[in-house]
Design an enzyme around this catalytic site. Structure first.
Site, PDB file in Angstrom:
ATOM      1  N   ASP A  45     -32.315 -12.565  -2.614  1.00 19.48           N
ATOM      2  CA  ASP A  45     -33.010 -12.674  -1.323  1.00 19.48           C
ATOM      3  C   ASP A  45     -34.019 -13.816  -1.321  1.00 19.48           C
ATOM      4  O   ASP A  45     -34.166 -14.531  -0.341  1.00 19.48           O
ATOM      5  CB  ASP A  45     -33.746 -11.360  -0.993  1.00 19.48           C
ATOM      6  CG  ASP A  45     -32.774 -10.231  -0.727  1.00 19.48           C
ATOM      7  OD1 ASP A  45     -31.581 -10.523  -0.510  1.00 19.48           O
ATOM      8  OD2 ASP A  45     -33.201  -9.064  -0.758  1.00 19.48           O
ATOM      9  N   ILE A  91       6.848  -8.682   8.336  1.00 18.46           N
ATOM     10  CA  ILE A  91       7.504  -8.220   7.129  1.00 18.46           C
ATOM     11  C   ILE A  91       8.444  -7.083   7.479  1.00 18.46           C
ATOM     12  O   ILE A  91       8.105  -6.208   8.259  1.00 18.46           O
ATOM     13  CB  ILE A  91       6.435  -7.861   6.082  1.00 18.46           C
ATOM     14  CG1 ILE A  91       7.041  -7.581   4.733  1.00 18.46           C
ATOM     15  CG2 ILE A  91       5.568  -6.729   6.513  1.00 18.46           C
ATOM     16  CD1 ILE A  91       6.033  -7.710   3.615  1.00 18.46           C
ATOM     17  N   LYS A 129       0.401  -2.014   0.000  1.00 19.01           N
ATOM     18  CA  LYS A 129       0.351  -2.508   1.376  1.00 19.01           C
ATOM     19  C   LYS A 129      -0.953  -1.992   1.987  1.00 19.01           C
ATOM     20  O   LYS A 129      -1.056  -0.828   2.360  1.00 19.01           O
ATOM     21  CB  LYS A 129       1.561  -2.033   2.179  1.00 19.01           C
ATOM     22  CG  LYS A 129       1.596  -2.620   3.577  1.00 19.01           C
ATOM     23  CD  LYS A 129       2.934  -2.369   4.247  1.00 19.01           C
ATOM     24  CE  LYS A 129       3.008  -3.048   5.598  1.00 19.01           C
ATOM     25  NZ  LYS A 129       2.034  -2.506   6.561  1.00 19.01           N
ATOM     26  N   CYS A 443     -21.912  34.137  10.465  1.00 20.41           N
ATOM     27  CA  CYS A 443     -21.801  35.571  10.691  1.00 20.41           C
ATOM     28  C   CYS A 443     -22.966  36.218   9.963  1.00 20.41           C
ATOM     29  O   CYS A 443     -23.223  35.917   8.797  1.00 20.41           O
ATOM     30  CB  CYS A 443     -20.476  36.077  10.147  1.00 20.41           C
ATOM     31  SG  CYS A 443     -20.464  37.840   9.787  1.00 20.41           S
ATOM     32  N   CYS A 449     -19.209  42.198   6.160  1.00 21.17           N
ATOM     33  CA  CYS A 449     -18.094  41.471   6.760  1.00 21.17           C
ATOM     34  C   CYS A 449     -16.965  41.351   5.736  1.00 21.17           C
ATOM     35  O   CYS A 449     -17.154  40.780   4.657  1.00 21.17           O
ATOM     36  CB  CYS A 449     -18.561  40.083   7.201  1.00 21.17           C
ATOM     37  SG  CYS A 449     -17.223  39.054   7.826  1.00 21.17           S
TER      38      CYS A 449
HETATM   39  O1  D41 Z   1      -0.960  -5.568   2.144  1.00 20.86           O
HETATM   40  C1  D41 Z   1      -0.402  -5.994   3.145  1.00 20.86           C
HETATM   41  N1  D41 Z   1      -0.656  -5.429   4.301  1.00 20.86           N
HETATM   42  C2  D41 Z   1       0.574  -7.118   3.042  1.00 20.86           C
HETATM   43  C3  D41 Z   1       1.015  -7.696   4.215  1.00 20.86           C
HETATM   44  C4  D41 Z   1       1.004  -7.628   1.790  1.00 20.86           C
HETATM   45  N2  D41 Z   1       0.580  -7.092   0.615  1.00 20.86           N
HETATM   46  N3  D41 Z   1       1.865  -8.656   1.760  1.00 20.86           N
HETATM   47  C5  D41 Z   1       2.313  -9.235   2.910  1.00 20.86           C
HETATM   48  N4  D41 Z   1       3.178 -10.280   2.815  1.00 20.86           N
HETATM   49  C6  D41 Z   1       3.622 -10.862   3.904  1.00 20.86           C
HETATM   50  C7  D41 Z   1       4.582 -11.996   3.754  1.00 20.86           C
HETATM   51  C8  D41 Z   1       5.723 -11.606   2.867  1.00 20.86           C
HETATM   52  C9  D41 Z   1       5.132 -12.420   5.084  1.00 20.86           C
HETATM   53  C10 D41 Z   1       3.839 -13.133   3.126  1.00 20.86           C
HETATM   54  C11 D41 Z   1       1.898  -8.767   4.189  1.00 20.86           C
HETATM   55  C12 D41 Z   1       2.414  -9.455   5.321  1.00 20.86           C
HETATM   56  N5  D41 Z   1       3.263 -10.478   5.142  1.00 20.86           N
HETATM   57  C13 D41 Z   1       2.078  -9.118   6.708  1.00 20.86           C
HETATM   58  N6  D41 Z   1       1.091  -8.403   7.140  1.00 20.86           N
HETATM   59  C14 D41 Z   1       1.121  -8.347   8.480  1.00 20.86           C
HETATM   60  C15 D41 Z   1       2.164  -9.062   8.906  1.00 20.86           C
HETATM   61  C16 D41 Z   1       2.771  -9.578   7.808  1.00 20.86           C
END
Ligand code: D41
Length: 688
Positions: A45, A91, A129, A443, A449
């Site tokens: 900071d 994807i 994902k 209650c 109860c």
């Molecule tokens: O974790 C994700 N949501 C994720 C999304 C990921 N791990 N890899 C991704 N790879 C791609 C490509 C293969 C097209 C490079 C993605 C996405 N696409 C993606 N997320 C939203 C649209 C596309």
């Protein structure tokens, strides 16, 4: 890393500002990405304010990558549109939520590459994902110049100001990076940050967010960057868009994995769960393994992504209509589903708390079939305005109990009655009261109860308390309803005939229950104390009390002050323990249980002096060579240490055995000390 000496005469303020920016940038990376700060927040900071002061004197020297620019700029009325230099692909999704769905991808890739069964397994990168929103970050000459949402893949929204408020996104990159670099990844909100944000919203009487993804999307699309800055967002990189190497040619990646490692070295967060795998069998194993870890990850994921690792094979495979052929998203069972409310029941807990529960048409969500979802309390049920017959979104994420997130109001038919909390206990008819300042109705029937009696018995008999094997809720219902048990000690007075006379009770089962009851008499003080069901006394507190006092009688007689001397016991807990033992009928229950033969080994009060592991927190992962998990836990706790479920900056040691999982990775990321079983034993012996 050196801290510039701000008090030395510095003729070149521009150079000082550059140095401050660089130092702050490095510490921000350590703090936000590596989770391993090396300087106190106050020091950060101080340097930050120093830079701000210099910038105030020389506004012409403010650079867009200055850390001061993270706190947000002007309020917008709308976002500008940006055309992506390279489209953000979408994807392809494999919706089969069986692990074997991964085989379809491998089979398709092999077919498209013309491979046969005799060719070796292909190399893939498997990634979680992340369930957030996709973002593209454009760096020119190593400086973040633009951030855009995905939009339709061609044109997105310019959210540059807001992206600068995300601590995990670097504002500038080390020397030698490509002159143009677009990094693509997912902006998301961690579950703990989400819960904290919602708690804050609730306390301010503002609307809560339905799930972490919506909260993240709302924050990114927040027109006031000062508000966006207060929403805690995180980022994971998973790919690149335009990359223009510097004159020298710059980095050329051969594989997707290399690309991710390079991004990581440049300061972008890349998940440690990303792995190289080979062939269909390892894809399947990855899907299963991440699926098992899903609940404990700390953030939501909705599946995994498989990508062909070799970039030359990727370009050979190419894409069809904006979807690469070399990648697929393999979904997990959804964590949110639609269903209908069949009824709203009110359940009575062990302490008399009344909880409204929505009875649902069965629905498969987050990997299990859900038929009940909590509505928490009257205020929450009213706020969500759930009514019988409604179509609702149910969510089950992490280890949390299923919850109704919202009602689809346009699907409501007729005008069902608004939910109201009953003023009488639905089980025993006693008055239900809501104390001033409390969210719950209770209650007032106490052990009169039968619902509370049943819950008290189940609590006492559970595995973590005295453990009566085979005594489940159906049986307890039957026994209480048949009137053969009213109080805890009645359990130990049960005769064979009374049990065997219960409906559907075979003689063999009756004998098993009697044997289990006999076995449960030999217990430990913490288990017994926990089993009594004193409000606010969970397992940890029971253990602390047992350790501190050694014996039961001094606990029953301890004053609130004496109780407060126990580690972790605060005024509310102390009062609750005192109140419990002030009630004659509770002391009577304890005496009768002892008279029935329930016993444990009493010990000496713990010396107040430090135990070898006091104040230290351990996380166990993997299989230890000789100690079982429970055993290791007991040893650590007996030595004054704590055992936690997940690794954080506060973890003192991770104890790792064979096949240690992501907790070990996390420890390494955070720089937490890792020991094996031998190391743990040394610590237990006081060799820290
Ligand atoms: O974790 C994700 N949501 C994720 C999304 C990921 N791990 N890899 C991704 N790879 C791609 C490509 C293969 C097209 C490079 C993605 C996405 N696409 C993606 N997320 C939203 C649209 C596309």
């Amino acid at each position: 890393m050196t801290t510039p000496d701000l008090f030395a005469p510095e003729p070149d303020e521009a150079a000082l500002m550059a140095q401050l920016r660089q130092t702050l940038h490095e510490h921000a990376h350590r703090y936000y990405v590596l989770d391993a700060p090396t300087i106190p927040d106050a020091e950060y900071d101080r340097m930050f304010r120093q830079l701000q002061a210099l910038e105030a004197r020389h506004p012409e020297l403010i650079t867009p990558d200055s850390p001061t620019q993270r706190v947000g700029g002007k309020v917008l009325d709308q976002f500008a549109q940006v055309r992506h230099a390279l489209p953000m692909l979408s994807i392809r999704t494999e919706t089969d939520t069986q692990a074997s769905g991964a085989e379809n991808f491998d089979a398709r890739i092999r077919r498209e590459l013309g491979l046969t069964d005799v060719d070796p397994a292909l190399e893939y990168v498997a990634e979680p994902k992340f369930d957030g929103l996709a973002m593209s970050l454009r760096f020119e000459h190593g400086v973040l110049v633009q951030a855009a949402t995905r939009g339709d893949g061609e044109v997105g929204e310019d959210v540059t100001q807001n992206s600068r408020t995300i601590g995990q996104i670097p504002l500038s990159l080390p020397a030698g990076v490509p002159t143009v670099l677009e990094v693509r990844g997912e902006v998301y909100m961690r579950r703990d940050d989400f819960e904290a944000l919602n708690d804050k919203q609730r306390s301010l009487g503002q609307k809560t967010f339905v799930n972490p993804r919506n909260a993240a999307a709302g924050a990114v699309r927040q027109l006031d960057p000062a508000i966006a800055a207060r929403r805690p967002l995180s980022f994971f990189a998973y790919g690149v868009g335009e990359v223009t190497p510097p004159d020298a040619g710059g980095p050329v990646w051969q594989t997707h994995f290399d690309l991710l490692q390079t991004l990581k070295s440049w300061g972008f967060p890349v998940s440690s769960l990303v792995k190289i795998v080979h062939g269909a069998a390892e894809l399947v194993a990855y899907y299963e393994s991440i699926g098992q870890q899903r609940d404990g990850l700390g953030f939501d994921i909705d599946g995994v992504v498989y990508k062909v690792n070799s970039l030359s094979l990727q370009s050979q495979l190419g894409f069809v209509t904006r979807e690469p052929r070399w990648a697929v998203a393999h979904k997990f069972p959804a964590q949110e589903m639609l269903t209908t409310v069949l009824a709203i029941d009110v359940q009575v807990g062990r302490t008399g708390k009344l909880t409204p529960v929505a009875k649902l048409a069965p629905v498969f969500v987050g990997g299990v079939t859900v038929t009940n979802a909590t509505l928490h309390n009257e205020d929450e049920a009213r706020r969500k305005d759930v009514r019988v017959g409604d179509t609702v979104i149910v969510r089950r994420a992490g280890d949390v109990i299923p919850e109704v997130v919202s009602v689809l109001l346009d699907k409501r038919v007729d005008d069902p009655a608004i939910f109201t909390m009953p003023r009488h206990c639905p089980v025993c008819g006693s008055a239900a009261v809501r104390e001033e300042g409390e969210a719950d109705y209770r209650c007032t029937g106490g052990l009169f109860c039968s619902a509370q009696r049943k819950q008290a018995i189940l609590h006492f008999a559970q595995r973590r308390a005295v453990e009566v094997e085979g005594l489940g809720d159906k049986l307890v219902d039957q026994m209480v309803d048949a009137g053969i048990i009213n109080t805890l000690p009645d359990l130990y007075r049960l005769g064979f005939t009374a049990l065997a006379n219960l409906a559907r009770m075979a003689e063999k089962s009756a004998q098993n229950i009697l044997d289990a009851l006999e076995k449960s008499k030999q217990t430990t003080l913490p288990r017994f104390l926990f089993g009594l069901g004193i409000r606010h006394v969970g397992e940890a507190t029971a253990k602390a009390l047992a350790r501190h006092f050694g014996k039961l009688d001094p606990i029953m007689d301890a004053s609130e002050e004496e109780l407060l001397a126990v580690a972790d016991v605060g005024p509310i807990v102390a009062k609750s323990i005192r109140t419990f033992f002030d009630q004659a009928h509770n002391r009577e229950v304890v005496e009768q249980l002892r008279a029935c033969g329930v016993n444990w080994l009493e010990g000496e009060p713990a010396p107040v002096a430090a135990q070898p592991l006091s104040g230290q927190t351990f996380v166990l992962t993997g299989t230890l060579p000789t100690l079982g998990r429970e055993e290791a836990k007991a040893l650590i706790e007996a030595a004054g240490g704590k055992v936690a479920g997940s690794v954080s900056k506060k973890t003192s040691y991770v104890v790792a055995g064979a096949e240690a999982g992501s907790k070990l990775d996390r420890a390494q990321e955070l720089g937490v000390a890792v020991v094996d079983e031998a190391g743990l034993k040394e610590l237990l012996d006081g060799g820290a």
